[in-house]
Design a protein around this motif. Structure first.
Motif, PDB file in Angstrom:
ATOM      1  N   GLY A  16       0.822  -1.203   0.000  1.00 57.22           N
ATOM      2  CA  GLY A  16       0.000   0.000   0.000  1.00 57.22           C
ATOM      3  C   GLY A  16       0.856   1.253   0.000  1.00 57.22           C
ATOM      4  O   GLY A  16       0.600   2.204  -0.755  1.00 57.22           O
ATOM      5  N   TYR A  19       2.521   1.679  -3.520  1.00 60.96           N
ATOM      6  CA  TYR A  19       1.628   2.293  -4.509  1.00 60.96           C
ATOM      7  C   TYR A  19       1.368   3.754  -4.173  1.00 60.96           C
ATOM      8  O   TYR A  19       1.322   4.615  -5.065  1.00 60.96           O
ATOM      9  CB  TYR A  19       0.299   1.528  -4.578  1.00 60.96           C
ATOM     10  N   PHE A  20       1.186   4.036  -2.882  1.00 60.95           N
ATOM     11  CA  PHE A  20       0.910   5.406  -2.464  1.00 60.95           C
ATOM     12  C   PHE A  20       2.076   6.327  -2.812  1.00 60.95           C
ATOM     13  O   PHE A  20       1.894   7.423  -3.372  1.00 60.95           O
ATOM     14  CB  PHE A  20       0.639   5.450  -0.961  1.00 60.95           C
ATOM     15  N   ALA A  24       1.826   9.219  -5.553  1.00 64.05           N
ATOM     16  CA  ALA A  24       1.956  10.575  -5.018  1.00 64.05           C
ATOM     17  C   ALA A  24       3.187  11.272  -5.586  1.00 64.05           C
ATOM     18  O   ALA A  24       3.159  12.472  -5.866  1.00 64.05           O
ATOM     19  CB  ALA A  24       2.029  10.529  -3.493  1.00 64.05           C
ATOM     20  N   GLY A  46       4.380   9.369   3.002  1.00 61.14           N
ATOM     21  CA  GLY A  46       3.844   8.123   2.437  1.00 61.14           C
ATOM     22  C   GLY A  46       4.438   6.892   3.096  1.00 61.14           C
ATOM     23  O   GLY A  46       3.710   5.969   3.482  1.00 61.14           O
ATOM     24  N   SER A  49       3.117   6.300   6.549  1.00 65.80           N
ATOM     25  CA  SER A  49       1.690   6.002   6.692  1.00 65.80           C
ATOM     26  C   SER A  49       1.426   4.672   7.396  1.00 65.80           C
ATOM     27  O   SER A  49       0.428   4.558   8.131  1.00 65.80           O
ATOM     28  CB  SER A  49       0.983   6.053   5.332  1.00 65.80           C
ATOM     29  N   THR A 178      -3.281   6.293  -5.384  1.00 68.56           N
ATOM     30  CA  THR A 178      -3.029   6.926  -4.093  1.00 68.56           C
ATOM     31  C   THR A 178      -4.092   6.511  -3.075  1.00 68.56           C
ATOM     32  O   THR A 178      -3.777   6.112  -1.949  1.00 68.56           O
ATOM     33  CB  THR A 178      -3.012   8.458  -4.234  1.00 68.56           C
ATOM     34  N   GLY A 181      -3.793   2.783  -2.305  1.00 69.84           N
ATOM     35  CA  GLY A 181      -2.658   2.528  -1.420  1.00 69.84           C
ATOM     36  C   GLY A 181      -2.976   2.868   0.018  1.00 69.84           C
ATOM     37  O   GLY A 181      -2.649   2.108   0.938  1.00 69.84           O
ATOM     38  N   LEU A 182      -3.646   3.995   0.232  1.00 65.28           N
ATOM     39  CA  LEU A 182      -4.030   4.389   1.587  1.00 65.28           C
ATOM     40  C   LEU A 182      -5.022   3.399   2.199  1.00 65.28           C
ATOM     41  O   LEU A 182      -4.958   3.090   3.387  1.00 65.28           O
ATOM     42  CB  LEU A 182      -4.642   5.794   1.575  1.00 65.28           C
TER      43      LEU A 182
END
Length: 317
Positions: A16, A19-20, A24, A46, A49, A178, A181-182
């Motif tokens: 995740g 990808y984020f 981003a 990121g 996170s 984004t 991923g989050l």
């Protein structure tokens, strides 16, 4: 089954975050943001996170040891093992502004955390805790840091040429990645907190030890992967910016938000770990001031020191 859920949680966190960060960073490239600013903001926030997901979720469930231990353990893992391995692969160049402003701000954040935790010693209270008021103080300092970053962005003269990669032109696709991923990060954080708690109880480990070790190492893997990749590609400004920005984000935003959601009670033994974190930050500042780089020898010293620290916390339990 619990260990499988833990591994699945880490996979979701890492992929995740991957990808984020990629999506981003693509958006940031379209907007022509400088590399060091990308390292301090998009990449740093990121890759942090997972820590945010784990600590905030742990705070919501009342697992204070995991919430606090995860942040402190992650920061020490970043400054010792991640910087150590990365510098050993390729000596890390450190920008003058990072040495003069950003690493000292990380040190200030660490000292601030120590102060707001010392309720028994400073305020004669019955227990140490990060209260909602403490959380607001941490978030206020985070706002100052964001203002500084906006000033850096506004005054930056560097503009990246727009990439010809079609992914960069597809803003909608980057936004979807984004958000996706989050989502994976939040779900992974839930699984890691739940499984870590079960493992702690089954092995007789304290929540703090789980936060300092299992959760901290797992949630710091995105920083490690990002920094090693950046160093291998000789983008050391992004690597160092990632570590510094992540540590500031972890202390001020993650712990600030977690304690605002639910006050975090502080175990007495965690003070030793906070002091270790302050020492590591000071060492990183000293190493960075020598020719504005972290050499392979200095990286090896940081790496070995973390191994000794890991042995210490395991023996201490």
């Amino acid at each position: 089954m619990t260990y499988f859920i833990l591994i699945l949680g880490f996979v979701l966190l890492i992929k995740g975050a991957d990808y984020f960060v990629d999506a981003a960073s693509n958006i940031a490239s379209i907007l022509r943001i400088s590399p060091i600013l990308i390292g301090l903001t998009i990449v740093a926030f990121g890759t942090s996170s997972p820590e945010a997901a784990v600590s905030i979720r742990a705070a919501m469930k009342g697992n204070n040891g995991i919430a606090l231990g995860n942040v402190i353990g992650s920061n020490m893992f970043n400054m010792s093992l991640v910087v150590g391995i990365t510098a050993f692969i390729n000596p890390l160049k450190v920008e003058k502004e990072t040495v003069r402003k950003e690493i000292p701000f990380t040190l200030l954040s660490s000292v601030l955390l120590l102060i707001v935790m010392m309720d028994i010693r400073l305020q004669a209270m019955s227990s140490n805790q990060l209260t909602r008021g403490d959380g607001l103080v941490l978030l206020s300092f985070f706002t100052i840091f964001l203002y500084y970053l906006f000033e850096v962005a506004r005054n930056s003269k560097e503009k990246n040429d727009e990439e010809k990669n079609p992914l960069l032109r597809n803003m909608r696709k980057n936004i979807i990645f984004t958000v996706g991923g989050l989502t994976a990060i939040v779900l992974g954080g839930e699984l890691v907190v739940k499984s870590s708690k079960e493992i702690a109880y089954s092995l007789g480990m304290s929540e703090t030890l789980v936060g300092l070790s299992i959760a901290a190492v797992g949630t710091s893997l995105p920083e490690m992967i990002t920094c090693i990749t950046a160093a291998a590609k000789k983008h050391s400004d992004i690597a160092v910016g990632n570590i510094v920005g992540s540590n500031i984000f972890n202390i001020l935003f993650v712990l600030g938000t977690s304690s605002v959601i639910s006050p975090i009670y502080v175990e007495e033994k965690i003070f030793i770990d906070v002091l270790f974190m302050i020492v590591y930050t000071s060492i990183l500042l000293i190493f960075s001031r020598t020719y504005h780089k972290v050499s392979r020898l200095e990286g090896a010293i940081l790496f070995l020191s973390y191994i000794l620290y890991a042995i210490y916390i395991i023996i201490r339990r």
